[in-house]
Design an enzyme around this catalytic site. Sequence first.
Site, PDB file in Angstrom:
ATOM      1  CG  ASP A 145       9.195  -4.925  11.305  1.00  0.00           C
ATOM      2  OD1 ASP A 145       9.166  -5.735  10.797  1.00  0.00           O
ATOM      3  OD2 ASP A 145       9.353  -3.815  11.018  1.00  0.00           O
TER       4      ASP A 145
ATOM      5  CE1 TYR B  53       3.660  -4.531   6.022  1.00  0.00           C
ATOM      6  CE2 TYR B  53       4.458  -5.055   3.792  1.00  0.00           C
ATOM      7  CZ  TYR B  53       4.519  -5.138   4.431  1.00  0.00           C
ATOM      8  OH  TYR B  53       4.769  -6.916   5.513  1.00  0.00           O
TER       9      TYR B  53
END
Length: 247
Positions: free
Chosen positions: A53, A111
């Site tokens: 993002d 992540y």
Amino acid sequence: MNNYKLTIQYDGNRYKGWQRLGDSDSTIQGKIEKAISVLTGEAIEIIGSSRTDAGVHALHQVANVKIAQPLTTERMMSFLNHYLPPDISVIQVEQVDERFHARFHATDKTYVYKIWNREYSQPFLRKYSMHVVKPLDVLKIKEAAAHFIGEHDFTAYANAKSKKKDSVRTIYSLDLVEQDGMLELRVTGNGFLYNMVRKIVGTLIAAGLGEIQPDHIPAIIASKDRAQTGGMADAEGLYLEHIRFKE
């Protein structure tokens, strides 16, 4: 066609995410495609393993690109790092089998999310972590994190704009390390929906603040109701840390 695998690092602060938009200079993909086109004279498209993002960073993004002319990996890597801005680095270039696909051949992704948990701010980390002023209960966060492990329908943790029809994903691990005010949440799974990691971190922060009870999380997941998740963590604390591929 010659297929090249690129391993990339980037600081996402200045960009609207990985995926190319109309303005190629505003995305990581657009910047790299432009650089390779200048090098080769070809109109090309690179395929990324993960569509991070806006504002999200990467320590280990992987992409592949197919070009007609053969180039040495040394030539490609040297040119790209000279041409690209200093907040994007290509740390490895490999020539791979023509069938290699950076997105379809990825087996799991990791992540890491960084939280600065002190009353005072940390000036040197403010663009690279989320600042949570109130003290977080680490044990509550760990208790809450355990409920996300396994295969679940993560509709409640997907962005409303997500176009994915299948919201079932498997999380293999979700761990927390805390040291001197810095919390690192590390999650590994077979894939993640749009905004899913940031929404999970938002729930874990809410649990750490006592706003959500850890044992309520299975019901939140089962509800598929985005309103129950406790908000979404800021983009700047999130890093794509590692991607693993089929042998």
